[in-house]
Design a protein around this motif. Structure first.
Motif, PDB file in Angstrom:
ATOM      1  N   VAL A 204      23.162 -17.763   0.720  1.00  0.00           N
ATOM      2  CA  VAL A 204      22.852 -18.654  -0.449  1.00  0.00           C
ATOM      3  C   VAL A 204      21.459 -19.214  -0.053  1.00  0.00           C
ATOM      4  N   THR A 205      21.171 -19.855   1.247  1.00  0.00           N
ATOM      5  CA  THR A 205      19.983 -20.244   1.901  1.00  0.00           C
ATOM      6  C   THR A 205      18.793 -19.403   1.897  1.00  0.00           C
ATOM      7  N   VAL A 206      19.060 -18.066   2.213  1.00  0.00           N
ATOM      8  CA  VAL A 206      17.865 -16.854   2.102  1.00  0.00           C
ATOM      9  C   VAL A 206      17.719 -16.833   0.508  1.00  0.00           C
ATOM     10  N   LEU A 207      18.740 -16.533  -0.405  1.00  0.00           N
ATOM     11  CA  LEU A 207      18.714 -16.543  -1.864  1.00  0.00           C
ATOM     12  C   LEU A 207      17.863 -17.536  -2.250  1.00  0.00           C
ATOM     13  N   LEU A 208      17.925 -18.985  -1.953  1.00  0.00           N
ATOM     14  CA  LEU A 208      17.206 -20.114  -2.502  1.00  0.00           C
ATOM     15  C   LEU A 208      15.782 -19.848  -2.160  1.00  0.00           C
ATOM     16  N   SER A 263       4.690 -25.022 -18.296  1.00  0.00           N
ATOM     17  CA  SER A 263       4.731 -25.363 -16.757  1.00  0.00           C
ATOM     18  C   SER A 263       6.095 -25.916 -16.425  1.00  0.00           C
ATOM     19  N   LEU A 264       6.271 -26.958 -17.623  1.00  0.00           N
ATOM     20  CA  LEU A 264       7.704 -27.768 -17.430  1.00  0.00           C
ATOM     21  C   LEU A 264       8.798 -26.897 -17.797  1.00  0.00           C
ATOM     22  N   LEU A 265       8.789 -26.069 -18.558  1.00  0.00           N
ATOM     23  CA  LEU A 265      10.011 -25.086 -19.029  1.00  0.00           C
ATOM     24  C   LEU A 265       9.995 -24.051 -17.716  1.00  0.00           C
ATOM     25  N   ALA A 266       9.240 -23.696 -16.957  1.00  0.00           N
ATOM     26  CA  ALA A 266       8.939 -22.966 -15.952  1.00  0.00           C
ATOM     27  C   ALA A 266       9.757 -23.584 -14.824  1.00  0.00           C
ATOM     28  N   VAL A 267       9.643 -24.848 -14.570  1.00  0.00           N
ATOM     29  CA  VAL A 267      10.479 -25.301 -13.288  1.00  0.00           C
ATOM     30  C   VAL A 267      11.775 -25.745 -13.515  1.00  0.00           C
ATOM     31  N   LEU A 268      11.989 -25.659 -14.704  1.00  0.00           N
ATOM     32  CA  LEU A 268      13.626 -26.175 -15.209  1.00  0.00           C
ATOM     33  C   LEU A 268      14.563 -25.048 -14.665  1.00  0.00           C
ATOM     34  N   PRO A 269      14.274 -23.558 -14.739  1.00  0.00           N
ATOM     35  CA  PRO A 269      15.339 -22.689 -14.165  1.00  0.00           C
ATOM     36  C   PRO A 269      15.695 -22.875 -12.701  1.00  0.00           C
ATOM     37  N   LEU A 270      14.461 -23.167 -11.978  1.00  0.00           N
ATOM     38  CA  LEU A 270      14.486 -23.342 -10.432  1.00  0.00           C
ATOM     39  C   LEU A 270      15.678 -24.490 -10.149  1.00  0.00           C
ATOM     40  N   ILE A 271      15.359 -25.834 -10.993  1.00  0.00           N
ATOM     41  CA  ILE A 271      16.125 -27.062 -10.789  1.00  0.00           C
ATOM     42  C   ILE A 271      17.425 -26.701 -11.023  1.00  0.00           C
ATOM     43  N   VAL A 272      17.947 -25.845 -12.076  1.00  0.00           N
ATOM     44  CA  VAL A 272      19.355 -25.318 -12.412  1.00  0.00           C
ATOM     45  C   VAL A 272      19.733 -24.381 -11.482  1.00  0.00           C
ATOM     46  N   ALA A 273      18.902 -23.407 -10.968  1.00  0.00           N
ATOM     47  CA  ALA A 273      19.335 -22.674  -9.895  1.00  0.00           C
ATOM     48  C   ALA A 273      19.811 -23.279  -8.708  1.00  0.00           C
ATOM     49  N   PHE A 274      19.093 -24.143  -8.200  1.00  0.00           N
ATOM     50  CA  PHE A 274      19.296 -25.054  -7.077  1.00  0.00           C
ATOM     51  C   PHE A 274      20.473 -25.578  -7.068  1.00  0.00           C
ATOM     52  N   LEU A 275      20.618 -26.575  -8.141  1.00  0.00           N
ATOM     53  CA  LEU A 275      21.793 -27.399  -8.278  1.00  0.00           C
ATOM     54  C   LEU A 275      22.994 -26.333  -8.044  1.00  0.00           C
ATOM     55  N   PHE A 276      23.066 -25.296  -9.131  1.00  0.00           N
ATOM     56  CA  PHE A 276      24.116 -24.266  -8.943  1.00  0.00           C
ATOM     57  C   PHE A 276      24.436 -23.660  -7.693  1.00  0.00           C
ATOM     58  N   LEU A 277      23.415 -23.334  -6.851  1.00  0.00           N
ATOM     59  CA  LEU A 277      23.552 -22.699  -5.628  1.00  0.00           C
ATOM     60  C   LEU A 277      23.954 -23.663  -4.554  1.00  0.00           C
ATOM     61  N   GLN A 278      23.349 -24.758  -4.719  1.00  0.00           N
ATOM     62  CA  GLN A 278      23.702 -25.785  -3.810  1.00  0.00           C
ATOM     63  C   GLN A 278      25.214 -26.135  -3.578  1.00  0.00           C
ATOM     64  N   ARG A 279      26.067 -26.070  -4.746  1.00  0.00           N
ATOM     65  CA  ARG A 279      27.466 -26.425  -4.665  1.00  0.00           C
ATOM     66  C   ARG A 279      27.963 -25.227  -4.028  1.00  0.00           C
ATOM     67  N   HIS A 280      27.700 -24.007  -4.200  1.00  0.00           N
ATOM     68  CA  HIS A 280      28.423 -22.960  -3.462  1.00  0.00           C
ATOM     69  C   HIS A 280      27.915 -23.034  -2.031  1.00  0.00           C
ATOM     70  N   TRP A 281      26.794 -23.378  -1.651  1.00  0.00           N
ATOM     71  CA  TRP A 281      26.239 -23.671  -0.259  1.00  0.00           C
ATOM     72  C   TRP A 281      26.911 -24.840   0.431  1.00  0.00           C
ATOM     73  N   GLN A 282      27.118 -26.052  -0.254  1.00  0.00           N
ATOM     74  CA  GLN A 282      27.901 -27.061   0.539  1.00  0.00           C
ATOM     75  C   GLN A 282      29.477 -26.584   0.802  1.00  0.00           C
ATOM     76  N   SER A 283      29.947 -25.968  -0.105  1.00  0.00           N
ATOM     77  CA  SER A 283      31.281 -25.476  -0.079  1.00  0.00           C
ATOM     78  C   SER A 283      31.798 -24.567   0.876  1.00  0.00           C
ATOM     79  N   GLY A 284      30.583 -23.631   1.021  1.00  0.00           N
ATOM     80  CA  GLY A 284      30.595 -22.753   2.337  1.00  0.00           C
ATOM     81  C   GLY A 284      30.677 -23.388   3.424  1.00  0.00           C
ATOM     82  N   ILE A 285      29.701 -24.213   3.705  1.00  0.00           N
ATOM     83  CA  ILE A 285      29.536 -25.123   4.705  1.00  0.00           C
ATOM     84  C   ILE A 285      30.740 -26.049   5.318  1.00  0.00           C
ATOM     85  N   ALA A 286      31.510 -26.372   4.313  1.00  0.00           N
ATOM     86  CA  ALA A 286      32.674 -27.264   4.316  1.00  0.00           C
ATOM     87  C   ALA A 286      33.760 -26.191   4.783  1.00  0.00           C
TER      88      ALA A 286
END
Length: 292
Positions: A204-208, A263-286
């Motif tokens: 997930v880190t590499v994917l991000l 530009s604002l709309l272009a940023v939003l998918p990255l924020i959503v992707a980071f928040l979604f993948l961060q959950r899997h990232w933290q759960s994997g670390i735990a």
């Protein structure tokens, strides 16, 4: 007394560290706040009000409607192109990095040291230095102005490969691999069913990293694509910004609000992707932290 002084010193360091962190947060959030505020303004209000102050009228939805309708909705095409380049490029890069890192970490083969040195050397080469050679190579292959000209370079991530190599050395126990081999599992099955789940946080880190890099890629698409319907958001919005700075080139639609809203709309998918993948990232670390 010494304990009291030590506690006071730690408290002062904590306050200083907190102030520094809040200052860094404000520094990085300021451009996003500026985009959010100015995307709600009309072209007139954009130049008549302070950058971080909202205008009396709220024009965000009008700007979005104009953005989607301008030039027959080409912004949506750019958005779709960017999603294609980012998902295929970043996803493929993460899979290749996971497979390569696992192989380098768990297999001893002839030339392994040379491959490792090549990966380390490639990590130090900036992508912009390879743009022109990539263009010349793709020109010979007939890939210029195709989606593959953007996707293929995104699949190569030397840093991601090295990161997965380091992570796989400890995340995947050799004893588990040997047990799977004794049970008759093939190498491909061992990787997909045993190693890859253990490599999830690194994956997930590499994917991000690759998702952000591919989504924000500008220079390579600029030189390998020459049709506007194949542009990603970075190149398309940059083109609109140049037209706006040139006075619109007889375009009746004011472009500055469209560039800012896009530009604002272009940023939003990255924020959503980071928040979604961060959950899997933290759960994997735990999960890895309690694994015996």
């Amino acid at each position: 007394m010494a304990t009291t002084e030590t506690t006071g010193l730690k408290a002062r360091k904590s306050v200083v560290l907190s102030i520094v962190l809040w200052m860094l947060l404000a520094y990085f959030m300021l451009p996003l706040c500026w985009l959010l505020v100015n995307a709600t303004k009309s072209n007139v209000d954009l130049f008549a009000t302070f950058g971080l102050a909202f205008a009396p009228s709220f024009a965000l939805f009008d700007n979005i409607q104009s953005l989607f309708a301008f030039q027959d909705g080409i912004f949506l095409r750019w958005f779709g192109n960017t999603i294609l380049y980012a998902v295929v490029g970043a996803g493929g890069a993460a899979v290749i990095a996971a497979m390569g890192g696992y192989a380098l970490a768990k297999f001893d083969f002839h030339g392994r040291r040379g491959v490792l040195m090549a990966v380390l050397g490639a990590s130090a080469v900036p992508g912009t230095a390879l743009a022109v050679p990539t263009y010349m190579l793709f020109s010979q292959w007939g890939l210029i102005n195709t989606e593959l000209a953007v996707i293929i370079p995104a699949l190569a991530s030397p840093f991601g490969l090295f990161l997965m190599l380091v992570y796989a050395q400890d995340a995947v126990p050799d004893s588990m691999i040997e047990a799977a081999r004794i049970d008759g599992a093939g190498e491909a099955r061992i990787f997909w069913t045993i190693a890859l789940p253990l490599l999830a946080p690194g994956f997930v880190t590499v994917l991000l990293f690759q998702l952000v890099a591919t989504w924000n890629n500008y220079f390579l698409p600029l030189i390998v694509l020459n049709q506007s319907d194949k542009f990603p958001l970075t190149v398309g919005l940059s083109l609109w910004n140049k037209l706006a700075n040139a006075g619109g080139v007889n375009l009746a639609q004011p472009l500055y609000p469209l560039v800012i809203t896009g530009s604002l709309l272009a940023v939003l998918p990255l924020i959503v992707a980071f928040l979604f993948l961060q959950r899997h990232w933290q759960s994997g670390i735990a999960a890895g932290g309690v694994k015996q």
